[in-house]
Design a protein around this motif. Structure first.
Motif, PDB file in Angstrom:
ATOM      1  N   PRO A 195      37.821  48.107  43.994  1.00 31.64           N
ATOM      2  CA  PRO A 195      38.790  47.315  43.226  1.00 31.64           C
ATOM      3  C   PRO A 195      38.230  45.991  42.722  1.00 31.64           C
ATOM      4  O   PRO A 195      38.468  45.632  41.565  1.00 31.64           O
ATOM      5  N   PHE A 196      37.481  45.287  43.556  1.00 33.75           N
ATOM      6  CA  PHE A 196      37.128  43.919  43.144  1.00 33.75           C
ATOM      7  C   PHE A 196      35.864  43.868  42.299  1.00 33.75           C
ATOM      8  O   PHE A 196      35.840  43.191  41.264  1.00 33.75           O
ATOM      9  N   ASN A 197      34.813  44.571  42.688  1.00 33.93           N
ATOM     10  CA  ASN A 197      33.665  44.634  41.780  1.00 33.93           C
ATOM     11  C   ASN A 197      34.127  45.246  40.458  1.00 33.93           C
ATOM     12  O   ASN A 197      33.727  44.796  39.380  1.00 33.93           O
ATOM     13  N   GLY A 198      34.969  46.285  40.554  1.00 37.12           N
ATOM     14  CA  GLY A 198      35.400  46.995  39.362  1.00 37.12           C
ATOM     15  C   GLY A 198      36.271  46.143  38.449  1.00 37.12           C
ATOM     16  O   GLY A 198      35.937  45.911  37.281  1.00 37.12           O
ATOM     17  N   LEU A 199      37.395  45.674  38.963  1.00 36.14           N
ATOM     18  CA  LEU A 199      38.328  44.943  38.104  1.00 36.14           C
ATOM     19  C   LEU A 199      37.715  43.645  37.575  1.00 36.14           C
ATOM     20  O   LEU A 199      38.000  43.232  36.453  1.00 36.14           O
ATOM     21  N   CYS A 200      36.848  43.004  38.372  1.00 33.54           N
ATOM     22  CA  CYS A 200      36.224  41.752  37.898  1.00 33.54           C
ATOM     23  C   CYS A 200      35.272  42.016  36.730  1.00 33.54           C
ATOM     24  O   CYS A 200      35.168  41.188  35.817  1.00 33.54           O
ATOM     25  N   VAL A 201      34.589  43.141  36.755  1.00 30.57           N
ATOM     26  CA  VAL A 201      33.746  43.502  35.613  1.00 30.57           C
ATOM     27  C   VAL A 201      34.622  43.831  34.403  1.00 30.57           C
ATOM     28  O   VAL A 201      34.408  43.328  33.297  1.00 30.57           O
ATOM     29  N   ILE A 202      35.634  44.657  34.635  1.00 29.00           N
ATOM     30  CA  ILE A 202      36.492  45.113  33.538  1.00 29.00           C
ATOM     31  C   ILE A 202      37.216  43.948  32.874  1.00 29.00           C
ATOM     32  O   ILE A 202      37.437  43.946  31.665  1.00 29.00           O
ATOM     33  N   ALA A 203      37.563  42.952  33.672  1.00 26.57           N
ATOM     34  CA  ALA A 203      38.265  41.784  33.113  1.00 26.57           C
ATOM     35  C   ALA A 203      37.308  40.853  32.382  1.00 26.57           C
ATOM     36  O   ALA A 203      37.701  39.761  31.978  1.00 26.57           O
ATOM     37  N   GLY A 204      36.044  41.267  32.254  1.00 28.24           N
ATOM     38  CA  GLY A 204      35.122  40.482  31.439  1.00 28.24           C
ATOM     39  C   GLY A 204      34.027  39.792  32.236  1.00 28.24           C
ATOM     40  O   GLY A 204      33.374  38.889  31.728  1.00 28.24           O
ATOM     41  N   GLY A 205      33.853  40.210  33.496  1.00 29.76           N
ATOM     42  CA  GLY A 205      32.818  39.574  34.313  1.00 29.76           C
ATOM     43  C   GLY A 205      33.313  38.301  34.988  1.00 29.76           C
ATOM     44  O   GLY A 205      32.589  37.320  35.086  1.00 29.76           O
ATOM     45  N   VAL A 206      34.552  38.359  35.459  1.00 33.84           N
ATOM     46  CA  VAL A 206      35.191  37.156  36.023  1.00 33.84           C
ATOM     47  C   VAL A 206      35.080  37.147  37.550  1.00 33.84           C
ATOM     48  O   VAL A 206      34.838  38.181  38.175  1.00 33.84           O
ATOM     49  N   PRO A 207      35.256  35.978  38.170  1.00 31.77           N
ATOM     50  CA  PRO A 207      35.290  35.913  39.637  1.00 31.77           C
ATOM     51  C   PRO A 207      36.602  36.491  40.202  1.00 31.77           C
ATOM     52  O   PRO A 207      37.558  36.707  39.460  1.00 31.77           O
TER      53      PRO A 207
ATOM     54  N   PRO B 299      53.450  49.415  36.194  1.00 32.52           N
ATOM     55  CA  PRO B 299      52.214  48.838  36.738  1.00 32.52           C
ATOM     56  C   PRO B 299      50.982  49.049  35.870  1.00 32.52           C
ATOM     57  O   PRO B 299      50.159  48.136  35.735  1.00 32.52           O
ATOM     58  N   MET B 300      50.850  50.210  35.266  1.00 32.64           N
ATOM     59  CA  MET B 300      49.655  50.473  34.459  1.00 32.64           C
ATOM     60  C   MET B 300      49.662  49.622  33.184  1.00 32.64           C
ATOM     61  O   MET B 300      48.661  49.043  32.788  1.00 32.64           O
ATOM     62  N   MET B 301      50.814  49.593  32.543  1.00 36.94           N
ATOM     63  CA  MET B 301      50.977  48.801  31.323  1.00 36.94           C
ATOM     64  C   MET B 301      50.746  47.317  31.625  1.00 36.94           C
ATOM     65  O   MET B 301      50.096  46.605  30.844  1.00 36.94           O
ATOM     66  N   SER B 302      51.224  46.861  32.771  1.00 38.60           N
ATOM     67  CA  SER B 302      51.034  45.457  33.146  1.00 38.60           C
ATOM     68  C   SER B 302      49.563  45.166  33.400  1.00 38.60           C
ATOM     69  O   SER B 302      49.046  44.111  33.021  1.00 38.60           O
ATOM     70  N   MET B 303      48.909  46.116  34.061  1.00 42.30           N
ATOM     71  CA  MET B 303      47.478  45.946  34.329  1.00 42.30           C
ATOM     72  C   MET B 303      46.704  45.851  33.011  1.00 42.30           C
ATOM     73  O   MET B 303      45.849  44.975  32.842  1.00 42.30           O
ATOM     74  N   VAL B 304      47.003  46.775  32.093  1.00 46.49           N
ATOM     75  CA  VAL B 304      46.317  46.749  30.795  1.00 46.49           C
ATOM     76  C   VAL B 304      46.588  45.432  30.079  1.00 46.49           C
ATOM     77  O   VAL B 304      45.669  44.799  29.543  1.00 46.49           O
ATOM     78  N   ALA B 305      47.841  44.991  30.095  1.00 45.55           N
ATOM     79  CA  ALA B 305      48.180  43.724  29.425  1.00 45.55           C
ATOM     80  C   ALA B 305      47.403  42.568  30.050  1.00 45.55           C
ATOM     81  O   ALA B 305      46.885  41.694  29.347  1.00 45.55           O
ATOM     82  N   SER B 306      47.299  42.561  31.378  1.00 43.84           N
ATOM     83  CA  SER B 306      46.567  41.479  32.042  1.00 43.84           C
ATOM     84  C   SER B 306      45.091  41.509  31.685  1.00 43.84           C
ATOM     85  O   SER B 306      44.482  40.464  31.431  1.00 43.84           O
ATOM     86  N   LEU B 307      44.516  42.697  31.705  1.00 42.30           N
ATOM     87  CA  LEU B 307      43.087  42.801  31.411  1.00 42.30           C
ATOM     88  C   LEU B 307      42.787  42.408  29.964  1.00 42.30           C
ATOM     89  O   LEU B 307      41.834  41.675  29.695  1.00 42.30           O
ATOM     90  N   VAL B 308      43.607  42.885  29.033  1.00 45.43           N
ATOM     91  CA  VAL B 308      43.391  42.505  27.637  1.00 45.43           C
ATOM     92  C   VAL B 308      43.587  40.997  27.484  1.00 45.43           C
ATOM     93  O   VAL B 308      42.853  40.331  26.737  1.00 45.43           O
ATOM     94  N   GLY B 309      44.544  40.455  28.224  1.00 48.68           N
ATOM     95  CA  GLY B 309      44.751  39.008  28.182  1.00 48.68           C
ATOM     96  C   GLY B 309      43.531  38.240  28.660  1.00 48.68           C
ATOM     97  O   GLY B 309      43.143  37.228  28.072  1.00 48.68           O
ATOM     98  N   LYS B 310      42.910  38.730  29.725  1.00 50.05           N
ATOM     99  CA  LYS B 310      41.680  38.081  30.211  1.00 50.05           C
ATOM    100  C   LYS B 310      40.584  38.152  29.141  1.00 50.05           C
ATOM    101  O   LYS B 310      39.821  37.208  28.953  1.00 50.05           O
ATOM    102  N   LEU B 311      40.490  39.297  28.496  1.00 48.43           N
ATOM    103  CA  LEU B 311      39.399  39.503  27.545  1.00 48.43           C
ATOM    104  C   LEU B 311      39.635  38.789  26.219  1.00 48.43           C
ATOM    105  O   LEU B 311      38.687  38.396  25.540  1.00 48.43           O
TER     106      LEU B 311
END
Lengths: 313, 313
Positions: A195-207, B299-311
């Motif tokens: 979850p953490f290595n994965g989501l941090c990479v997916i979110a753009g390389g964030v901590p 949950p999935m839609m929220s996760m996608v929204a959060s990740l796109v928001g980070k990016l």
């Protein structure tokens, strides 16, 4: 009794644990490449919240053959990336003699089996799961930022051998948590890494704080952990092991710990941000593959593995 | 009867539909900025699998006031990004006279209410959901790559008004699909935009085939669609509407269509890859917010929204 230890893959992780063993009085020798000249000239230095230390003129060599010329060792500590497993015969082989034990502190699910297959029959192999935040600084410098424990298992789960591994670190600053089941320990580590290595990479390389402090990503991490627990417990059952992962405990422990980590960057994030190869197989693809073989549905984990694969491929 | 049409936001989408209206015999005038000089000198050109066309000397102006000096219009076609909604009074206001209708071809869930709030009371407002792959080429050139339909609804769901909108495009190359419920049409469009614009950005700015052809991402898209259908149907119920989204039909339709799209890049991917602001609010945050208000777990839609928001933040 002081042990003779060769460190192969003396990057941040191998270098750190090797230095802590030297500090505790063991005879530690390092195989070095990138940092060789700097360490030869100025020594090896550690900055750490558990105490700084230096080795002014450690035994270092550029090749395993040269390192072997300093005499036999009781232990080889392997701190390679999982992507370097095919190099193990070449890098570790020359250092092995009668009774030499191997401790691999590496990520991955099947890494122990893969390494065992590269070692002479009967070599006692240990798997160490590093819970540590440590990076390389300037040449010859290691920066220890967080934690510093090893969850230690024996490939074969021999309790007497496991105790030898625990004894190696006795008196050092390294906290050793003996693991009666190495396979369970590996799955439990994946409960953090995926979850953490994965989501941090997916979110753009964030901590990690960028993930754990965002509720939908916290929820996603929880769900991913739940899937890994299911897959891991099915794998333990398939291996005839009696131990199981305590899902609610591990989820609670990891989520709580991660909330306290601040702006810590998992290893895959550092690799990603620096454009290095990611440990896709070890951390992501092997567990997804194993879950598939076991018939356990892991949609979130699979999605994360696919996305990291796209980003790191 | 030929209509007088002003196009505001004559980027790829607005420019395309405006040109097709001109081709069908309407008097179309374009508000242009970036492309003004090029079009003045060399005309406006469209490359399209439905047939190339050119307007050699279309009526174009740089300001809405200058465009209004060409006389009143029956329609204002708005092709702005949702991020430009606050500019609507300034950009559209000068073009409105008695009976002028407004058709906004824009993404978003609450975009119609937001635009209506910026227009004079009583203005008949239409929402058009473009199903089209179209990008800007060199200055003065539009490249139409895929599809070309508009799902058309009326803000207020007045069937007589809706028919006026359908009539506008009669005889043009634009396929119009009348939507008895604009709110349902918006949620249905999100059933494509959220999973595919979202996952394609998260996977690194890739085209849709990289998502739809990877089973874990296909499965994720399916699950996201399922959540959007739940949220959309709850929203329709909350608005007292009797129509509902047919979840299995829409999921099957969109997944099948997307499998045929090849290397098509959704608009958010193009924005992401070019470093432009993403339509975070319109496509991702508003539906998540609305689902939360309705108490529907997404949950999935929220996760996608959060990740796109980070990016894209």
């Amino acid at each position: 009794m002081p042990q003779r230890v060769a460190v192969v893959g003396a990057g941040a992780v191998g270098g750190y644990f090797g230095m802590r063993l030297a500090e505790a009085g063991h005879d530690v020798r390092f195989l070095m490449r990138r940092d060789y000249e700097a360490v030869k000239a100025g020594g090896l230095h550690l900055s750490s919240h558990l105490g700084d230390m230096s080795l002014d003129s450690p035994t270092i060599e550029r090749t395993p053959e040269a390192l072997a010329s300093h005499g036999p060792v009781d232990w080889v500590l392997v701190g390679l990336k999982a992507t370097a497993i095919p190099d193990i015969p070449k890098l570790v082989g020359p250092l092995l003699s009668e009774g030499t034990r191997v401790l691999a502190i590496m990520n991955g699910l099947t890494v122990d089996d893969e390494i065992a297959a590269q070692l002479p029959e009967g070599t006692s192999l240990f798997g160490g799961l590093g819970f540590i935040g440590v990076i390389r600084g300037e040449l010859g410098r290691i920066l220890h930022q967080e934690f510093g424990a090893i969850n230690l298992g024996h490939h074969g789960d021999d309790p007497d051998e496991l105790q030898r591994g625990v004894d190696l670190f006795a008196g050092s600053k390294v906290e050793i948590r003996p693991e009666p089941s190495l396979l369970r320990a590996r799955w439990e580590k994946l409960c953090w890494n995926i979850p953490f290595n994965g989501l941090c990479v997916i979110a753009g390389g964030v901590p990690v704080d960028q993930v754990i402090e965002e509720p939908p990503l916290y929820d996603a991490a929880y769900e991913i952990i739940r899937e890994i627990v299911d897959a891991g417990n099915a794998d333990l059952e398939a291996h005839g092991e009696t131990v199981r992962i305590d899902g609610p405990r591990i989820a609670n422990q990891f989520l709580t710990q991660t909330l306290g980590m601040g702006a810590y960057r998992p290893s895959t994030v550092i690799d990603y941000n620096e454009g290095r190869p990611l440990e896709l197989e070890a951390i992501f693809r092997q567990p997804v593959q194993r879950a598939s073989e076991l018939g356990v549905g892991v949609p979130m984990m699979s999605m994360v593995a696919s996305l990291v694969g796209k980003l790191g491929g």
